[in-house]
Structures are given as structure tokens and as C-alpha cells.
Design a protein around this motif. Structure first.
Motif, PDB file in Angstrom:
ATOM      1  N   ARG A   1      12.869 -20.887  -1.737  1.00 34.93           N
ATOM      2  CA  ARG A   1      11.462 -21.199  -2.016  1.00 34.93           C
ATOM      3  C   ARG A   1      10.532 -20.032  -1.684  1.00 34.93           C
ATOM      4  O   ARG A   1       9.530 -19.826  -2.360  1.00 34.93           O
ATOM      5  CB  ARG A   1      11.025 -22.449  -1.253  1.00 34.93           C
ATOM      6  CG  ARG A   1      11.478 -23.741  -1.882  1.00 34.93           C
ATOM      7  CD  ARG A   1      10.821 -24.949  -1.247  1.00 34.93           C
ATOM      8  NE  ARG A   1      11.236 -25.159   0.125  1.00 34.93           N
ATOM      9  CZ  ARG A   1      12.330 -25.828   0.496  1.00 34.93           C
ATOM     10  NH1 ARG A   1      13.126 -26.321  -0.408  1.00 34.93           N
ATOM     11  NH2 ARG A   1      12.623 -25.979   1.760  1.00 34.93           N
ATOM     12  N   ARG A   2      10.851 -19.270  -0.660  1.00 34.47           N
ATOM     13  CA  ARG A   2       9.959 -18.171  -0.271  1.00 34.47           C
ATOM     14  C   ARG A   2      10.248 -16.879  -1.030  1.00 34.47           C
ATOM     15  O   ARG A   2       9.427 -15.969  -1.028  1.00 34.47           O
ATOM     16  CB  ARG A   2       9.974 -17.957   1.232  1.00 34.47           C
ATOM     17  CG  ARG A   2      11.170 -17.331   1.818  1.00 34.47           C
ATOM     18  CD  ARG A   2      11.080 -17.255   3.356  1.00 34.47           C
ATOM     19  NE  ARG A   2      12.188 -16.517   3.887  1.00 34.47           N
ATOM     20  CZ  ARG A   2      12.183 -15.219   4.158  1.00 34.47           C
ATOM     21  NH1 ARG A   2      11.090 -14.508   3.984  1.00 34.47           N
ATOM     22  NH2 ARG A   2      13.252 -14.619   4.630  1.00 34.47           N
TER      23      ARG A   2
ATOM     24  N   PRO B   1      10.030 -15.854  -4.154  1.00 34.17           N
ATOM     25  CA  PRO B   1       9.022 -15.295  -5.066  1.00 34.17           C
ATOM     26  C   PRO B   1       7.827 -14.658  -4.355  1.00 34.17           C
ATOM     27  O   PRO B   1       7.056 -13.927  -4.967  1.00 34.17           O
ATOM     28  CB  PRO B   1       8.562 -16.504  -5.884  1.00 34.17           C
ATOM     29  CG  PRO B   1       9.638 -17.515  -5.737  1.00 34.17           C
ATOM     30  CD  PRO B   1      10.237 -17.286  -4.386  1.00 34.17           C
ATOM     31  N   HIS B   2       7.682 -14.935  -3.069  1.00 35.26           N
ATOM     32  CA  HIS B   2       6.479 -14.513  -2.352  1.00 35.26           C
ATOM     33  C   HIS B   2       6.712 -13.376  -1.362  1.00 35.26           C
ATOM     34  O   HIS B   2       5.782 -12.991  -0.663  1.00 35.26           O
ATOM     35  CB  HIS B   2       5.881 -15.710  -1.612  1.00 35.26           C
ATOM     36  CG  HIS B   2       5.740 -16.911  -2.486  1.00 35.26           C
ATOM     37  ND1 HIS B   2       4.805 -17.003  -3.493  1.00 35.26           N
ATOM     38  CD2 HIS B   2       6.461 -18.066  -2.537  1.00 35.26           C
ATOM     39  CE1 HIS B   2       4.930 -18.155  -4.108  1.00 35.26           C
ATOM     40  NE2 HIS B   2       5.927 -18.815  -3.561  1.00 35.26           N
ATOM     41  N   VAL B   3       7.928 -12.858  -1.280  1.00 38.62           N
ATOM     42  CA  VAL B   3       8.208 -11.815  -0.297  1.00 38.62           C
ATOM     43  C   VAL B   3       8.160 -10.430  -0.943  1.00 38.62           C
ATOM     44  O   VAL B   3       8.288 -10.300  -2.161  1.00 38.62           O
ATOM     45  CB  VAL B   3       9.574 -12.043   0.403  1.00 38.62           C
ATOM     46  CG1 VAL B   3       9.578 -13.370   1.150  1.00 38.62           C
ATOM     47  CG2 VAL B   3      10.725 -11.967  -0.572  1.00 38.62           C
ATOM     48  N   ASP B   4       7.986  -9.411  -0.111  1.00 37.31           N
ATOM     49  CA  ASP B   4       7.918  -8.042  -0.630  1.00 37.31           C
ATOM     50  C   ASP B   4       9.315  -7.516  -0.963  1.00 37.31           C
ATOM     51  O   ASP B   4      10.327  -8.161  -0.671  1.00 37.31           O
ATOM     52  CB  ASP B   4       7.188  -7.120   0.341  1.00 37.31           C
ATOM     53  CG  ASP B   4       7.904  -6.936   1.674  1.00 37.31           C
ATOM     54  OD1 ASP B   4       9.154  -6.973   1.712  1.00 37.31           O
ATOM     55  OD2 ASP B   4       7.208  -6.737   2.679  1.00 37.31           O
TER      56      ASP B   4
ATOM     57  N   ARG C   1      15.383  -8.790  -7.258  1.00 41.49           N
ATOM     58  CA  ARG C   1      14.923 -10.170  -7.073  1.00 41.49           C
ATOM     59  C   ARG C   1      15.859 -11.146  -7.781  1.00 41.49           C
ATOM     60  O   ARG C   1      16.195 -12.202  -7.240  1.00 41.49           O
ATOM     61  CB  ARG C   1      13.482 -10.327  -7.567  1.00 41.49           C
ATOM     62  CG  ARG C   1      12.779 -11.546  -7.011  1.00 41.49           C
ATOM     63  CD  ARG C   1      11.282 -11.517  -7.280  1.00 41.49           C
ATOM     64  NE  ARG C   1      10.594 -10.432  -6.618  1.00 41.49           N
ATOM     65  CZ  ARG C   1      10.065 -10.496  -5.397  1.00 41.49           C
ATOM     66  NH1 ARG C   1      10.145 -11.607  -4.706  1.00 41.49           N
ATOM     67  NH2 ARG C   1       9.455  -9.458  -4.873  1.00 41.49           N
TER      68      ARG C   1
ATOM     69  N   ASP D   1      14.754 -20.232   2.065  1.00 42.56           N
ATOM     70  CA  ASP D   1      14.709 -18.841   1.604  1.00 42.56           C
ATOM     71  C   ASP D   1      14.530 -18.770   0.092  1.00 42.56           C
ATOM     72  O   ASP D   1      13.824 -17.897  -0.414  1.00 42.56           O
ATOM     73  CB  ASP D   1      15.971 -18.090   2.030  1.00 42.56           C
ATOM     74  CG  ASP D   1      15.962 -17.743   3.515  1.00 42.56           C
ATOM     75  OD1 ASP D   1      14.859 -17.731   4.125  1.00 42.56           O
ATOM     76  OD2 ASP D   1      17.047 -17.480   4.071  1.00 42.56           O
TER      77      ASP D   1
ATOM     78  N   ARG E   1      18.064 -14.045  -6.036  1.00 39.23           N
ATOM     79  CA  ARG E   1      18.067 -15.444  -6.494  1.00 39.23           C
ATOM     80  C   ARG E   1      19.487 -15.929  -6.754  1.00 39.23           C
ATOM     81  O   ARG E   1      19.856 -17.036  -6.373  1.00 39.23           O
ATOM     82  CB  ARG E   1      17.235 -15.598  -7.773  1.00 39.23           C
ATOM     83  CG  ARG E   1      15.753 -15.701  -7.553  1.00 39.23           C
ATOM     84  CD  ARG E   1      15.034 -16.151  -8.821  1.00 39.23           C
ATOM     85  NE  ARG E   1      15.354 -15.322  -9.982  1.00 39.23           N
ATOM     86  CZ  ARG E   1      14.645 -14.267 -10.391  1.00 39.23           C
ATOM     87  NH1 ARG E   1      13.571 -13.909  -9.714  1.00 39.23           N
ATOM     88  NH2 ARG E   1      14.999 -13.584 -11.442  1.00 39.23           N
TER      89      ARG E   1
ATOM     90  N   GLN F   1      11.963  -7.313   1.823  1.00 43.29           N
ATOM     91  CA  GLN F   1      12.509  -8.619   2.192  1.00 43.29           C
ATOM     92  C   GLN F   1      13.446  -9.140   1.114  1.00 43.29           C
ATOM     93  O   GLN F   1      14.449  -9.787   1.418  1.00 43.29           O
ATOM     94  CB  GLN F   1      11.383  -9.615   2.453  1.00 43.29           C
ATOM     95  CG  GLN F   1      10.608  -9.299   3.713  1.00 43.29           C
ATOM     96  CD  GLN F   1       9.385 -10.177   3.862  1.00 43.29           C
ATOM     97  OE1 GLN F   1       8.629 -10.374   2.915  1.00 43.29           O
ATOM     98  NE2 GLN F   1       9.210 -10.715   5.048  1.00 43.29           N
TER      99      GLN F   1
END
Length: 98
Positions: free
Chosen positions: A71-72, A74-77, A24, A69, A28, A80
Motif C-alpha cells: 500500500r505504501r 506508490p508513495h515512497v521515494d 517500482r 508495504d 510491486r 525506498q
């Protein structure tokens, strides 16, 4: 496109792809590098005596996609996250080496 003013002198992309304990964070970093590249390119276009409208629109679209991308992220598995890390590492390499 190579930017001679790029503050990131190294071009070692190995840390941005592949597996690892903190994918992750790698994702980032890769997304942020692409966002920064687009921002620099857009600034150069806007400061140009004869800006290329089509290029400006292309750069803005790329920047918008990368920001979405980011912004999203932190919320993806995990799958992803891996895909985003790989995609943006490859994109950054392409942008800076072409």
C-alpha cells in the motif's frame, strides 16, 4: 519453504533485484509474490487437521507487513523503492528455497 504447487516455476530472481528502468514495477512484483506465498501458506495452515497456531500467527504477521508495504509503495521515494525491491526479492527467495 518450497511449495510444489507454486504457479511460478522459474526461480530466476535476477529481475527482482538490482537497478533498472522500472524498479517500482520490480518492487510491486516482488511484494506481490511474497503476499501470494503467505496467502497459500495460510490457506494450507487453515485447512490442516491440526493447524499450528504459532505458525498461523507468524504467517499472518508476514502477510500484513507485506500488504502494508504494498500500500505504501506508490508513495515512497526511489531509494525506498530500491530497498523494498531488494528486501522482498530476497525474502521471496528465502521463503521458496528453504
Amino acid at each position: 519453504m518450497t511449495d510444489p504447487t507454486d504457479p511460478t516455476p522459474e526461480r530466476d530472481f535476477s529481475a527482482l533485484s538490482g537497478g533498472g528502468a522500472d524498479q517500482r514495477a520490480r518492487a510491486r512484483d516482488a511484494v506481490q509474490r511474497v503476499i501470494s506465498w503467505y496467502g497459500r501458506e495460510l490457506m494450507q495452515q487453515r485447512r490442516s487437521d491440526a493447524p499450528d497456531q504459532a505458525r498461523t500467527e507468524q504467517l499472518q504477521a508476514g502477510l500484513t507487513k507485506a500488504q502494508e508495504d504494498q500500500r505504501r509503495l506508490p508513495h515512497v521515494d526511489d531509494d525506498q523503492v530500491q530497498q523494498l525491491a531488494d528486501r522482498y526479492a530476497a525474502l521471496y527467495q528465502e521463503l521458496t528455497e528453504s
